[in-house]
Write a protein that holds these residues in place. Structure first.
Motif, PDB file in Angstrom:
ATOM      1  N   GLY A  80       0.318  -5.845   6.753  1.00  0.00           N
ATOM      2  CA  GLY A  80       0.618  -5.659   8.174  1.00  0.00           C
ATOM      3  C   GLY A  80       0.055  -4.354   8.708  1.00  0.00           C
ATOM      4  O   GLY A  80      -0.591  -3.605   7.982  1.00  0.00           O
ATOM      5  N   ASN A  81       0.311  -4.067   9.984  1.00  0.00           N
ATOM      6  CA  ASN A  81      -0.160  -2.814  10.579  1.00  0.00           C
ATOM      7  C   ASN A  81       0.542  -1.646   9.902  1.00  0.00           C
ATOM      8  O   ASN A  81       1.729  -1.687   9.636  1.00  0.00           O
ATOM      9  N   GLY A  82      -0.242  -0.631   9.617  1.00  0.00           N
ATOM     10  CA  GLY A  82       0.327   0.560   8.981  1.00  0.00           C
ATOM     11  C   GLY A  82       0.634   0.383   7.509  1.00  0.00           C
ATOM     12  O   GLY A  82       1.315   1.199   6.907  1.00  0.00           O
ATOM     13  N   ALA A  83       0.089  -0.669   6.905  1.00  0.00           N
ATOM     14  CA  ALA A  83       0.371  -0.912   5.492  1.00  0.00           C
ATOM     15  C   ALA A  83      -0.358   0.079   4.585  1.00  0.00           C
ATOM     16  O   ALA A  83       0.027   0.275   3.444  1.00  0.00           O
ATOM     17  N   GLY A  84      -1.409   0.686   5.108  1.00  0.00           N
ATOM     18  CA  GLY A  84      -2.160   1.640   4.296  1.00  0.00           C
ATOM     19  C   GLY A  84      -3.540   1.143   3.906  1.00  0.00           C
ATOM     20  O   GLY A  84      -4.220   1.772   3.095  1.00  0.00           O
ATOM     21  N   LYS A  85      -3.976   0.062   4.481  1.00  0.00           N
ATOM     22  CA  LYS A  85      -5.262  -0.519   4.112  1.00  0.00           C
ATOM     23  C   LYS A  85      -6.417   0.419   4.432  1.00  0.00           C
ATOM     24  O   LYS A  85      -7.264   0.693   3.578  1.00  0.00           O
ATOM     25  N   SER A  86      -6.444   0.906   5.674  1.00  0.00           N
ATOM     26  CA  SER A  86      -7.545   1.795   6.051  1.00  0.00           C
ATOM     27  C   SER A  86      -7.496   3.085   5.238  1.00  0.00           C
ATOM     28  O   SER A  86      -8.533   3.624   4.861  1.00  0.00           O
ATOM     29  N   THR A  87      -6.291   3.553   4.983  1.00  0.00           N
ATOM     30  CA  THR A  87      -6.152   4.768   4.186  1.00  0.00           C
ATOM     31  C   THR A  87      -6.758   4.564   2.799  1.00  0.00           C
ATOM     32  O   THR A  87      -7.484   5.425   2.293  1.00  0.00           O
ATOM     33  N   LEU A  88      -6.485   3.412   2.216  1.00  0.00           N
ATOM     34  CA  LEU A  88      -7.039   3.120   0.897  1.00  0.00           C
ATOM     35  C   LEU A  88      -8.569   3.115   0.949  1.00  0.00           C
ATOM     36  O   LEU A  88      -9.233   3.719   0.102  1.00  0.00           O
TER      37      LEU A  88
ATOM     38  N   VAL B 228       0.004  11.073   0.787  1.00  0.00           N
ATOM     39  CA  VAL B 228       1.124  11.516   1.605  1.00  0.00           C
ATOM     40  C   VAL B 228       0.582  12.174   2.859  1.00  0.00           C
ATOM     41  O   VAL B 228      -0.331  12.991   2.796  1.00  0.00           O
ATOM     42  N   TYR B 229       1.104  11.771   3.995  1.00  0.00           N
ATOM     43  CA  TYR B 229       0.767  12.454   5.241  1.00  0.00           C
ATOM     44  C   TYR B 229       2.019  13.160   5.729  1.00  0.00           C
ATOM     45  O   TYR B 229       3.126  12.690   5.519  1.00  0.00           O
ATOM     46  N   ARG B 230       1.794  14.256   6.381  1.00  0.00           N
ATOM     47  CA  ARG B 230       2.923  14.899   7.027  1.00  0.00           C
ATOM     48  C   ARG B 230       2.770  14.640   8.511  1.00  0.00           C
ATOM     49  O   ARG B 230       1.723  14.910   9.089  1.00  0.00           O
TER      50      ARG B 230
ATOM     51  N   ILE C 198       7.760  13.253   6.125  1.00  0.00           N
ATOM     52  CA  ILE C 198       6.756  12.855   5.143  1.00  0.00           C
ATOM     53  C   ILE C 198       6.498  11.364   5.249  1.00  0.00           C
ATOM     54  O   ILE C 198       7.426  10.582   5.376  1.00  0.00           O
ATOM     55  N   LEU C 199       5.242  10.990   5.185  1.00  0.00           N
ATOM     56  CA  LEU C 199       4.920   9.572   5.239  1.00  0.00           C
ATOM     57  C   LEU C 199       4.058   9.208   4.031  1.00  0.00           C
ATOM     58  O   LEU C 199       3.001   9.790   3.821  1.00  0.00           O
ATOM     59  N   TRP C 200       4.556   8.290   3.253  1.00  0.00           N
ATOM     60  CA  TRP C 200       3.749   7.814   2.122  1.00  0.00           C
ATOM     61  C   TRP C 200       2.856   6.700   2.636  1.00  0.00           C
ATOM     62  O   TRP C 200       3.273   5.554   2.727  1.00  0.00           O
ATOM     63  N   ALA C 201       1.623   7.040   2.952  1.00  0.00           N
ATOM     64  CA  ALA C 201       0.703   6.014   3.445  1.00  0.00           C
ATOM     65  C   ALA C 201       0.314   5.090   2.303  1.00  0.00           C
ATOM     66  O   ALA C 201       0.034   3.908   2.511  1.00  0.00           O
ATOM     67  N   LEU C 202       0.290   5.639   1.076  1.00  0.00           N
ATOM     68  CA  LEU C 202       0.038   4.832  -0.115  1.00  0.00           C
ATOM     69  C   LEU C 202       0.934   5.364  -1.220  1.00  0.00           C
ATOM     70  O   LEU C 202       1.154   6.572  -1.315  1.00  0.00           O
TER      71      LEU C 202
ATOM     72  N   SER D 148      -9.017  -7.299   6.232  1.00  0.00           N
ATOM     73  CA  SER D 148      -9.044  -8.168   7.389  1.00  0.00           C
ATOM     74  C   SER D 148      -7.664  -8.701   7.688  1.00  0.00           C
ATOM     75  O   SER D 148      -6.828  -8.839   6.805  1.00  0.00           O
ATOM     76  N   HIS D 149      -7.452  -8.978   8.968  1.00  0.00           N
ATOM     77  CA  HIS D 149      -6.225  -9.643   9.371  1.00  0.00           C
ATOM     78  C   HIS D 149      -6.482 -11.130   9.549  1.00  0.00           C
ATOM     79  O   HIS D 149      -5.579 -11.882   9.881  1.00  0.00           O
ATOM     80  N   ASN D 150      -7.720 -11.524   9.364  1.00  0.00           N
ATOM     81  CA  ASN D 150      -8.112 -12.910   9.564  1.00  0.00           C
ATOM     82  C   ASN D 150      -7.977 -13.644   8.225  1.00  0.00           C
ATOM     83  O   ASN D 150      -8.869 -13.598   7.387  1.00  0.00           O
TER      84      ASN D 150
HETATM   85  N1  LIG Z   1      -4.263  11.426   9.632  1.00  0.00           N
HETATM   86  C1  LIG Z   1      -3.039  10.895   9.557  1.00  0.00           C
HETATM   87  N2  LIG Z   1      -1.936  11.677   9.719  1.00  0.00           N
HETATM   88  C2  LIG Z   1      -0.708  11.148   9.618  1.00  0.00           C
HETATM   89  N3  LIG Z   1      -0.454   9.856   9.359  1.00  0.00           N
HETATM   90  C3  LIG Z   1      -1.488   9.021   9.197  1.00  0.00           C
HETATM   91  C4  LIG Z   1      -2.834   9.493   9.289  1.00  0.00           C
HETATM   92  N4  LIG Z   1      -3.663   8.440   9.075  1.00  0.00           N
HETATM   93  C5  LIG Z   1      -2.869   7.364   8.871  1.00  0.00           C
HETATM   94  N5  LIG Z   1      -1.566   7.715   8.931  1.00  0.00           N
HETATM   95  C6  LIG Z   1      -0.420   6.823   8.715  1.00  0.00           C
HETATM   96  O1  LIG Z   1      -0.579   6.127   7.518  1.00  0.00           O
HETATM   97  C7  LIG Z   1      -0.059   4.814   7.616  1.00  0.00           C
HETATM   98  C8  LIG Z   1      -1.106   3.829   7.135  1.00  0.00           C
HETATM   99  O2  LIG Z   1      -2.165   3.805   8.057  1.00  0.00           O
HETATM  100  P1  LIG Z   1      -3.442   2.886   7.886  1.00  0.00           P
HETATM  101  O3  LIG Z   1      -4.376   3.248   8.972  1.00  0.00           O
HETATM  102  O4  LIG Z   1      -3.928   2.980   6.490  1.00  0.00           O
HETATM  103  O5  LIG Z   1      -2.838   1.436   8.161  1.00  0.00           O
HETATM  104  P2  LIG Z   1      -3.593   0.043   8.146  1.00  0.00           P
HETATM  105  O6  LIG Z   1      -3.024  -0.745   7.021  1.00  0.00           O
HETATM  106  O7  LIG Z   1      -5.051   0.228   8.179  1.00  0.00           O
HETATM  107  O8  LIG Z   1      -3.081  -0.587   9.514  1.00  0.00           O
HETATM  108  P3  LIG Z   1      -3.875  -1.482  10.591  1.00  0.00           P
HETATM  109  O9  LIG Z   1      -3.724  -2.881  10.117  1.00  0.00           O
HETATM  110  O10 LIG Z   1      -3.100  -1.256  11.835  1.00  0.00           O
HETATM  111  O11 LIG Z   1      -5.281  -1.009  10.656  1.00  0.00           O
HETATM  112  C9  LIG Z   1       0.330   4.622   9.078  1.00  0.00           C
HETATM  113  O12 LIG Z   1       1.734   4.682   9.156  1.00  0.00           O
HETATM  114  C10 LIG Z   1      -0.321   5.774   9.792  1.00  0.00           C
HETATM  115  O13 LIG Z   1       0.494   6.229  10.845  1.00  0.00           O
END
Ligand SMILES: Nc1ncnc2c1ncn2[C@@H]1O[C@H](COP(=O)(O)OP(=O)(O)OP(=O)(O)O)[C@@H](O)[C@H]1O
Ligand SMILES: [Mg+2]
Lengths: 278, 440
Positions: free
Chosen positions: B89-97, B16-18, B67-71, B232-234
């Motif tokens: 897609g973008n913002g799906a949470g991949k990088s967060t994972l 969860v991100y705020r 509140i944002l549920w990134a995952l 990857s997006h590829n």
């Molecule tokens: N430090 C942070 N504080 C608040 N929100 C964050 C933070 N880091 C990521 N987020 C949010 O978490 C969500 C997931 O982000 P993430 O970077 O995991 O996406 P992604 O799947 O990697 O997207 P992309 O394909 O664009 O790289 C996004 O909505 C992003 O705004």
């Protein structure tokens, strides 16, 4: 069940919140990284300068000269009979180390935030690196100290045996402060703005420009709680052979140990959320 | 599944991100001044709130929009030696994972256990310092990525050879071109030898030749039996490198499974149609006086209904229909469109057995086979038609009745071969090339 699985390391990742002790084994595993980060700090500091490491001597030298003229010649502060130049050199050299190490250590997480968000290693490496890197400058500036001591023909005494302890104490003060302030500066960038001001204040809080004996007896104990006092007075006694001021060294050591341990605990408590807040 | 075979186990992980706490606006001077006085305290609460969630009920119905549920409740397992792709897609949470798996940020809830030595590559060249020379940066970056000093020293020559920047080794990196920097950085990363490698979108940088090099390296790493997790997006890269894929969307796991299948589903995301349509009730089935449609299917060579196929495989478009009144010549035909709505082709039934021959009443199944290596990658939509001849009377005519996705791969023998990107064009046939050479 198989023997191979027993020695593969297992990492468990859980939500934050627990108090954690320092994982010395992990820090040891990362000693190569430590080495390179310290080395990077040293190498980069004087990159593309003409004078190079001579700056490590020039900086304190200029300070010493200015202070000696203002406080020694013009204000004529009492120094218990020690020549003012000698008196201030002995104090300013450890003080330069402490103030620089302190301000760099406090800023270490903010200035390293690029790395913080991209790779894992024990976060304590950030504030510890400048503490070690600055020792190089300190060692170089000892040349200056040696020169001044030779000039005044100061012979070493048995007090010199205290030196290793004083070096450790001198490192632990900025380390403790660095742990606290670097962890705080992640959330509150105020630390960055407060730092130069704090350092300017601290120089008057310790007997760098004056003698500790000028502090009135009633305030001595409070005064001794400042660990910087212990370091400065300790160095004087150690190098100049004056009586060792245990009344400053003992409380100072206790306080700096408390600062170091509490700082490390606080840092460890918060280190996992640094990235989310930065 | 025994524990010995699992490399990464992700259990109900949530993050969860705020988002930035809202600023309060003030209406008049006094309020503004009061705001200034109070703001240090407010700021204190605000910054603390960025990582503590004690004050809000995360499971409650009322979700604060702060509140944002990134995952959210992500679970999956990765076996040793698997190459797993993470798509979305973008913002799906991949990088967060990936950040959670690499211990950069902690999960808000849930656990992960990782069995083995991990290296993660969320960026190339982390810790590179512009003032240091190439040589020095190789050592620095290598140790930052988790190598020992000895290990870097041992691989140093290989790294340099891979990077192609020998001449500049003793030049500060600030004098490098950005491409050279990336090359050197990737060369270091490519020589990591962890048991588990975590990679985020690093293939997105650099020119085509460099991407090619990266892809090959990733392929080698997979072949060496290491566990790899990569984002990857590829999609062609994902299908050709990965065994399995996890698909995330808005922080939730949508699907997980074999790479082909999940990528196919991902490409067809948001598409209403499926690979199979049935009209059970004859009264509502599309049809005319002479014929009525029963089913439309997309089938693989073996006759299974499939929603996706590899670019090299043939795929069949199949309609099942009932001829109600015998004695007419019938012409079943399909039209195929791609996701831009562009008509790819029209195909008419020229089965010699039925060509110009009146059909008796009964049930028929007609299949049109599209050969492999013809369609381009991406979703395709099928229009299904049937009409009588002489006179031409349409019996049914249904646009976008079924759909399927063609997934690319970098296999030899395809139009792409080892070219890393998707080729443009409506079709992507694997043509035969011949080049004649004569000296002088
Ligand atoms: N430090 C942070 N504080 C608040 N929100 C964050 C933070 N880091 C990521 N987020 C949010 O978490 C969500 C997931 O982000 P993430 O970077 O995991 O996406 P992604 O799947 O990697 O997207 P992309 O394909 O664009 O790289 C996004 O909505 C992003 O705004
Ligand atoms: Mg991302």
């Amino acid at each position: 069940m198989s023997s191979t699985s027993d020695n593969t390391p297992v990492i468990r990742i859980t939500p934050p919140g627990k108090w954690e002790v320092i994982d010395f084994q992990e820090l040891k595993d990362y000693r190569d990284l430590f080495f390179f980060l310290v080395w990077r700090d040293i190498k980069v500091l004087y990159a593309q300068t003409i004078m190079g490491f001579a700056w490590a001597i020039l900086n304190p030298l200029v300070q010493i000269i200015i202070f000696s003229i203002i406080f020694g010649k013009v204000a004529k502060l009492d120094t218990d009979g020690i020549p003012y130049l000698l008196f201030s050199t002995v104090a300013i050299i450890p003080w330069s180390y402490m103030s620089e190490a302190m301000s760099r250590s406090s800023q270490s997480l903010v200035s390293g935030q690029g790395m913080l968000g991209k790779v894992y290693f024990p976060r304590l490496i950030f504030p510890i690196t400048p503490i070690l890197a600055k020792l190089v400058d300190f060692s170089i500036s000892l040349v200056l100290l040696l020169a001044v001591m030779l000039y005044y023909r100061i012979a070493p005494t048995w007090n010199l045996l205290l030196l290793p302890f004083l070096v450790v104490l001198m490192m632990s003060v900025p380390a403790g402060i660095g742990f606290w302030l670097s962890a705080l500066s992640i959330r509150f960038r105020d630390v960055k703005f407060a730092m130069p001001f704090v350092i300017r204040m601290l120089i008057y809080s310790a007997p760098i420009l004056y003698t500790a004996s000028s502090i009135p007896d009633g305030y001595r104990f409070f005064y001794s709680l400042n660990p910087i006092v212990a370091v400065i007075e300790g160095y004087r006694a150690c190098l100049l052979g004056t009586p060792i001021p245990w009344e400053f060294i003992l409380p100072g050591t206790v306080v700096s140990a408390l600062l170091l341990v509490s700082g490390a605990i606080y840092f460890r408590k918060l280190e996992r959320v640094f990235v989310d807040v930065i | 599944m025994s524990n010995d075979t699992i490399a990464v186990n992700v259990e109900e992980v949530s993050k969860v991100y705020r988002l930035g706490v809202k600023e309060q606006s003030s209406e008049h001077m006094v309020q503004m001044l009061w705001g200034f006085v109070r703001s240090p305290l407010q700021n204190f609460r605000k910054y603390r709130a960025l990582y503590t969630f004690d004050d809000i009920d995360l499971d409650g119905k009322e979700q604060s929009d702060d509140i944002l549920w990134a995952l959210r409740d992500i679970s999956f397992k990765v076996n040793k030696g698997d190459v797993v792709g993470i798509i979305g897609g973008n913002g799906a949470g991949k990088s967060t994972l990936l950040k959670i798996l690499s211990r950069i940020t902690p999960p808000t809830r849930g656990n992960v256990s990782i069995h083995g030595r991990v290296s993660s590559l969320l960026e190339v060249g982390t810790g590179f310092h512009p003032e240091l020379t190439g040589r020095e940066n190789v050592f620095l970056n290598g140790t930052i990525l988790g190598m020992r000093r000895k290990e870097v020293a041992r691989k140093f020559d290989e790294i340099v050879a891979f990077s192609d920047v020998e001449k500049f080794l003793d030049t500060p990196v600030k004098r490098y071109s950005s491409g050279m920097r990336v090359r050197l950085a990737f060369a270091v990363a490519a020589h990591l030898e962890p048991e588990i490698l975590i990679v985020d979108e690093v293939l997105a940088v650099g020119d085509a030749a460099f991407q090619q090099k990266c892809m090959n390296k990733m392929q080698d790493v997979g072949k060496e039996g290491r566990t790899v997790l990569f984002v990857s997006h590829n999609m062609p890269a994902v299908t050709s490198l990965c065994d399995r894929v996890v698909w995330l969307d808005h922080g939730r796991k949508v699907a997980e499974g074999p790479a082909q299948e999940i990528v196919g589903k991902y490409l067809l995301e948001g598409v209403e149609t499926t690979a199979h349509r049935v009209w059970k009730d004859p009264s509502s089935a599309p049809g005319g006086e002479f014929a009525r449609l029963c089913e439309v299917r997309v089938v693989s060579e073996s006759g299974e209904i499939v929603g996706h196929c590899d670019i090299q495989e043939p795929i069949g478009l199949q309609m099942e229909y009932e001829v109600l009144k015998g004695g007419e010549v019938m012409l079943p035909h399909f039209r195929l469109r791609n996701d831009n709505g562009v008509l790819v082709f029209v195909t008419l039934d020229h089965d010699p057995e039925w060509y110009q021959r009146p059909r008796p009443a009964g049930r028929y199944v007609s299949t049109a086979w599209i050969p492999g290596n013809l369609l381009n990658e991406g979703p395709h939509f099928v229009e299904c038609n049937l009409m009588t001849r002489h006179p031409d009377i349409p019996q049914f005519h249904l646009a976008d009745v079924v759909s399927f996705a063609v997934t690319g791969s970098m296999a030899p023998g395809t139009a792409r071969g080892d070219w890393p990107g998707r080729l443009k064009g409506i079709v992507s046939p694997a043509l035969e090339w011949r080049t004649e050479f004569s000296e002088g």
